[in-house]
Write an enzyme that holds these catalytic residues in place. Sequence first.
Site, PDB file in Angstrom:
ATOM      1  N   ILE A  40     -29.078 -70.421  26.606  1.00 14.12           N
ATOM      2  CA  ILE A  40     -29.644 -70.737  25.295  1.00 14.12           C
ATOM      3  C   ILE A  40     -30.307 -69.499  24.719  1.00 14.12           C
ATOM      4  CG2 ILE A  40     -31.341 -72.136  24.047  1.00 14.12           C
ATOM      5  CD1 ILE A  40     -31.124 -74.198  26.315  1.00 14.12           C
ATOM      6  N   CYS A  41     -30.051 -69.250  23.428  1.00 14.98           N
ATOM      7  CA  CYS A  41     -30.754 -68.180  22.718  1.00 14.98           C
ATOM      8  C   CYS A  41     -31.897 -68.832  21.944  1.00 14.98           C
ATOM      9  CB  CYS A  41     -29.814 -67.459  21.761  1.00 14.98           C
ATOM     10  SG  CYS A  41     -30.628 -66.112  20.899  1.00 14.98           S
ATOM     11  N   LEU A  42     -33.103 -68.620  22.455  1.00 15.67           N
ATOM     12  CA  LEU A  42     -34.294 -69.178  21.833  1.00 15.67           C
ATOM     13  C   LEU A  42     -35.341 -68.078  21.859  1.00 15.67           C
ATOM     14  CD1 LEU A  42     -35.347 -71.870  20.690  1.00 15.67           C
ATOM     15  CD2 LEU A  42     -36.134 -72.428  22.991  1.00 15.67           C
TER      16      LEU A  42
END
Length: 167
Positions: A88-90
Amino acid sequence: MASQKRIAKELSECMSNPPEGMTVELADDEDVHKWHVTLAGPLGSVYSEGKFGIVVSLPSEYPFKPPTVTFATRIYHPNVTNDNMGSICLAALKPEAWKPATKLHAVLEAVRLLLVEPQPDDPLESRIADEYRNDRGEFEKNVRAYVQRYAKGSVKFDAAPPTAAAG
């Protein structure tokens, strides 16, 4: 030991008062460093018909190092790798942006909000981000196909990728 105490406190909070649409449990009752989270697709989102498994892995240096959060369930999303790794890109989870005061409840809520409102300007999957921006109908069709294929029935965490060994 302070890390264990903080994790136990946050786990208790997340289990007794989880973010909307989530259930939180330990992957193994003996290990507070790995959580299994089941996320019901948020109502009103194109993901609403699915149930998604999320794995939260907490480093021994938590809260001074961020958790690793991955999708165990394949998902069609610009901010999640389109593979079985489910990275996940967070922004809040990036090491340079991580703040030790950040609570895991807030991290889980941020993941849920990504399904409500993807962030195509900070994608892991550029092609999916372009589709989201330029052909919303095709994007939604592809999301629904993934939901039907991967996110129906009970969530399977055993399909989750193993955490990378330090090397």
